[in-house]
Design a protein around this motif. Structure first.
Motif, PDB file in Angstrom:
ATOM      1  N   SER A 203       0.746   4.057   2.342  1.00 24.21           N
ATOM      2  CA  SER A 203       0.913   3.755   3.716  1.00 24.21           C
ATOM      3  C   SER A 203       2.066   3.761   3.887  1.00 24.21           C
ATOM      4  CB  SER A 203       0.195   3.732   4.786  1.00 24.21           C
ATOM      5  OG  SER A 203      -1.388   4.019   4.383  1.00 24.21           O
TER       6      SER A 203
ATOM      7  N   LYS B 197      -0.987   3.250  -6.423  1.00 27.09           N
ATOM      8  CA  LYS B 197      -2.569   3.647  -6.282  1.00 27.09           C
ATOM      9  C   LYS B 197      -2.606   2.848  -8.532  1.00 27.09           C
ATOM     10  CE  LYS B 197      -4.158   6.650  -3.359  1.00 27.09           C
ATOM     11  NZ  LYS B 197      -3.695   7.647  -2.302  1.00 27.09           N
TER      12      LYS B 197
ATOM     13  N   SER C 190       0.858  -1.366  -0.051  1.00 20.80           N
ATOM     14  CA  SER C 190      -0.227   0.217  -0.168  1.00 20.80           C
ATOM     15  C   SER C 190       0.982   0.911   0.258  1.00 20.80           C
ATOM     16  CB  SER C 190      -0.893  -0.060   1.361  1.00 20.80           C
ATOM     17  OG  SER C 190       0.319   0.289   2.475  1.00 20.80           O
TER      18      SER C 190
ATOM     19  N   VAL D 279       2.971   8.805  -4.830  1.00 19.55           N
ATOM     20  CA  VAL D 279       1.062   7.757  -4.801  1.00 19.55           C
ATOM     21  C   VAL D 279       0.246   7.901  -6.103  1.00 19.55           C
ATOM     22  CG1 VAL D 279      -0.529   6.699  -3.375  1.00 19.55           C
ATOM     23  CG2 VAL D 279       2.579   6.600  -2.531  1.00 19.55           C
ATOM     24  N   ILE D 280       0.098   9.365  -5.892  1.00 20.55           N
ATOM     25  CA  ILE D 280      -1.427  10.137  -6.759  1.00 20.55           C
ATOM     26  C   ILE D 280      -0.732  10.261  -7.892  1.00 20.55           C
ATOM     27  CG2 ILE D 280      -2.763  11.938  -6.787  1.00 20.55           C
ATOM     28  CD1 ILE D 280      -4.110  11.793  -3.853  1.00 20.55           C
TER      29      ILE D 280
ATOM     30  N   VAL E 135       5.391   4.584   2.706  1.00 15.83           N
ATOM     31  CA  VAL E 135       5.825   5.795   2.821  1.00 15.83           C
ATOM     32  C   VAL E 135       7.097   5.363   4.600  1.00 15.83           C
ATOM     33  CG1 VAL E 135       5.331   8.038   4.479  1.00 15.83           C
ATOM     34  CG2 VAL E 135       3.970   7.582   2.178  1.00 15.83           C
TER      35      VAL E 135
ATOM     36  N   HIS F  92       0.298  11.292   3.408  1.00 19.52           N
ATOM     37  CA  HIS F  92       0.991  10.571   3.607  1.00 19.52           C
ATOM     38  C   HIS F  92       0.922   8.888   3.725  1.00 19.52           C
ATOM     39  CE1 HIS F  92       3.857  13.169   1.969  1.00 19.52           C
ATOM     40  NE2 HIS F  92       3.718  13.514   2.994  1.00 19.52           N
ATOM     41  N   GLY F  93      -0.515   8.574   4.203  1.00 16.43           N
ATOM     42  CA  GLY F  93      -1.320   7.472   4.513  1.00 16.43           C
ATOM     43  C   GLY F  93      -1.516   7.367   5.820  1.00 16.43           C
TER      44      GLY F  93
ATOM     45  N   GLU G 202       4.457  15.473  -1.333  1.00 16.38           N
ATOM     46  CA  GLU G 202       3.722  15.103  -2.920  1.00 16.38           C
ATOM     47  C   GLU G 202       3.978  15.916  -3.866  1.00 16.38           C
ATOM     48  OE1 GLU G 202      -0.949  14.039  -1.605  1.00 16.38           O
ATOM     49  OE2 GLU G 202       0.107  14.870  -0.104  1.00 16.38           O
TER      50      GLU G 202
ATOM     51  N   ASP H 188       6.836  11.790  -2.601  1.00 14.58           N
ATOM     52  CA  ASP H 188       5.522  10.908  -2.441  1.00 14.58           C
ATOM     53  C   ASP H 188       4.571  10.664  -3.695  1.00 14.58           C
ATOM     54  OD1 ASP H 188       3.168   9.447  -1.696  1.00 14.58           O
ATOM     55  OD2 ASP H 188       3.059  10.253  -0.005  1.00 14.58           O
TER      56      ASP H 188
HETATM   57  C1  LIG Z   1      -3.209   7.164  -0.749  1.00 12.45           C
HETATM   58  C2  LIG Z   1      -2.453   7.880  -0.356  1.00 12.45           C
HETATM   59  C3  LIG Z   1      -0.857   7.670   0.309  1.00 12.45           C
HETATM   60  C4  LIG Z   1      -1.780   5.752   0.811  1.00 12.45           C
HETATM   61  O1  LIG Z   1      -1.962   4.773  -0.030  1.00 12.45           O
HETATM   62  P1  LIG Z   1      -2.449   3.929   1.087  1.00 12.45           P
HETATM   63  O2  LIG Z   1      -2.830   2.393  -0.552  1.00 12.45           O
HETATM   64  O3  LIG Z   1      -4.159   3.739   0.561  1.00 12.45           O
HETATM   65  O4  LIG Z   1      -1.429   3.074   2.136  1.00 12.45           O
HETATM   66  C5  LIG Z   1       0.101   7.855   0.520  1.00 12.45           C
HETATM   67  N1  LIG Z   1       0.472   8.597   0.008  1.00 12.45           N
HETATM   68  C6  LIG Z   1      -0.291   9.501  -0.696  1.00 12.45           C
HETATM   69  C7  LIG Z   1      -0.039  10.509  -1.989  1.00 12.45           C
HETATM   70  C8  LIG Z   1      -1.627   9.869  -1.004  1.00 12.45           C
HETATM   71  O5  LIG Z   1      -2.294   9.996  -2.113  1.00 12.45           O
END
Ligand SMILES: *Cc1c(COP(=O)(O)O)cnc(C)c1O
Length: 458
Positions: free
Chosen positions: A121, A287, A119, A260-261, A124, A154-155, A225, A258
């Motif tokens: 999280s 993601k 994930s 993730v998005i 991170v 960051h989760g 981010e 970060d």
């Molecule tokens: C969603 C998100 C996370 C956490 O991701 P999960 O898969 O929900 O644990 C961490 N950082 C950012 C920038 C996010 O958008």
């Protein structure tokens, strides 16, 4: 048994037994949960027969759209061949190796190693632990503090929530020591009379001031981010990241992007770091890496970090049962192939421009629309009580909630962060669907204006 369970039953059972993430359960049970039954392309179907345009791509993740049989087949094939084995004990598997190789190819220069988790999280958490191991290995164990930003997300692990700047999360469950937060580069909400360019420099220099205050010898890393997603799609002015690069470098602080998005095409570039020219030491990915079809995340290490971790750190006492999960990695590889074959990354840049132009036209006369911003296919619409002064409504979040409910009722999902409506549709969204999204947004924000008219400056 499942055949004759209807939607009403599922609602009752959900209320009786399912404890949800980020949910006020009393409120949920009063309204009744919505049961999502199937999806294809950019559309969801619920148990009541509604068809809903998902302008959030699930939770920012379904880049390739719903119903991709290629991803299903990639998973089935890998599950049949090798459904699971760990990567701890001097073992590896083909999808994990090939995905690490692919990520090294598409990531910014110097990012050549991937650590896998499940994930965002966990990614991170892993990056933050790695930062501390890195400094310890270099004989600077006192470099421990992590600097993040207000409204950063960051989760939801304890380290992730601590690095993030969501005050409700800190208030409820507490945050860890050795985390600090600075002003976000949120010009619309915090820029006052400064121009966006001036404010970008000002916000970046908050980092410099914080490092001075704490002593660079005590700071391990800055995490941010590229665009703050869950915090309200905060897009930094273009002066911001180059200044942050400089500050981290001059103070010998690791820079963690970060992604993730932003990763995997959301910004119209493969990574947000490519879009903004960020020079990260580590990047966290999740993601869009599998379009959400299976859980997977990664931390990319720059050579600077990898060399220390590989040559000098000894055993790395960290990892997950599912690190390098073969099925998730196989799906990620196929997903990246789809992004490339269908040119969805460049497409996101072009479609984003079209979408914003159409939103600007459709919403031009709506007095509560203060700003429409976006990069690629991530964006936001600020709802304001006074356009000219960028004044927010009383009881922040109330008007956003009203608008979100109108959106849902009208058949489009946008999310409200405070009074900011945010969107990040699948990168596969086509022209007709963009038109539909714009129409539904116009209608919903029009209804919202009608509902709060008396509070709006004329
Ligand atoms: C969603 C998100 C996370 C956490 O991701 P999960 O898969 O929900 O644990 C961490 N950082 C950012 C920038 C996010 O958008």
């Amino acid at each position: 048994m499942l055949d004759n369970i209807d939607a009403v039953n599922l609602q009752d059972l959900d209320a009786a037994h399912h404890f949800h993430p980020f949910t006020d359960h009393k409120d949920l049970h009063a309204r009744g949960v919505r049961v999502i039954t199937s999806a294809e392309g950019v559309f969801l179907h619920d148990a009541k027969g509604n068809k809903i345009l998902d302008a959030m791509a699930g939770l920012w993740c379904v880049a390739a759209g719903y119903g991709r049989s290629e991803l299903v087949e990639a998973a089935a094939k890998q599950m049949t061949k090798l459904p699971y084995y760990n990567t701890f004990f001097k073992t590896t598997n083909e999808p994990a190796v090939m995905l690490a190789t692919k990520l090294a190819q598409i990531a910014p220069e110097g990012m050549n190693h991937a650590f896998f988790a499940c994930s965002g999280s966990e990614a991170v958490d892993s990056a933050l632990r790695t930062a501390r191991v890195y400094w310890q290995t270099l004989g600077k164990p006192q470099k421990k503090i992590i600097i993040g930003r207000e409204y950063g997300y960051h989760g939801s692990t304890t380290l992730g929530a601590s690095a993030g700047g969501m005050v409700d999360m800190h208030r409820q469950a507490g945050d860890m020591p050795n985390f600090r937060h600075i002003l976000p580069p949120y010009w619309y909400g915090k820029g006052g009379q400064m121009s966006p360019e001036e404010f970008g420099i000002y916000a970046a220099r908050q980092l410099e001031a914080k490092i001075k205050e704490l002593g660079a010898e005590n700071v391990a890393a800055f995490i941010g981010e590229p665009i703050q997603g869950a915090g309200g799609v905060i897009i930094p002015p273009e002066t911001y990241w180059p200044e942050v690069n400089r500050i981290c470098k001059e103070n010998d602080i690791l820079l963690i992007a970060d992604e993730v998005i932003c990763g995997f095409g959301r910004t119209g570039k493969m990574f947000g770091s490519d879009y903004f020219g960020i020079k990260p030491d580590m990047m966290t990915l999740a993601k869009g890496i599998t379009s959400g079809y299976l859980p997977l995340s990664a931390v990319m290490l720059h050579d600077r970090v990898a060399e220390v971790m590989i040559n000098d750190a000894g055993e790395y006492y960290h990892g997950f049962t599912y690190s390098g999960h073969p099925v998730s990695c196989a799906v990620a590889l196929k997903n990246i192939e789809i992004l490339e074959n269908e040119k969805l990354v460049a497409g996101a840049a072009a479609k984003g421009e079209t979408l914003r132009a159409k939103l600007a036209e459709a919403l031009a006369d709506n007095p509560i629309v203060g700003e429409i911003r976006g990069v690629g296919l991530i964006g936001a619409i600020e709802l304001t009580a006074d356009k000219r002064t960028r004044k927010f409504f009383e009881k922040n979040g109330r008007v956003g909630g009203i608008c979100r409910d109108f959106c849902f009722a009208n058949g489009v999902i946008m999310r409200a962060v405070r009074d900011t409506m945010v969107f990040s549709p699948p990168l596969t969204i086509n022209d007709d669907e963009i038109d539909m999204m714009v129409e539904l947004a116009k209608k919903s924000i029009g209804q919202t204006y009608d509902a709060v008219k008396s509070e709006v400056a004329s």
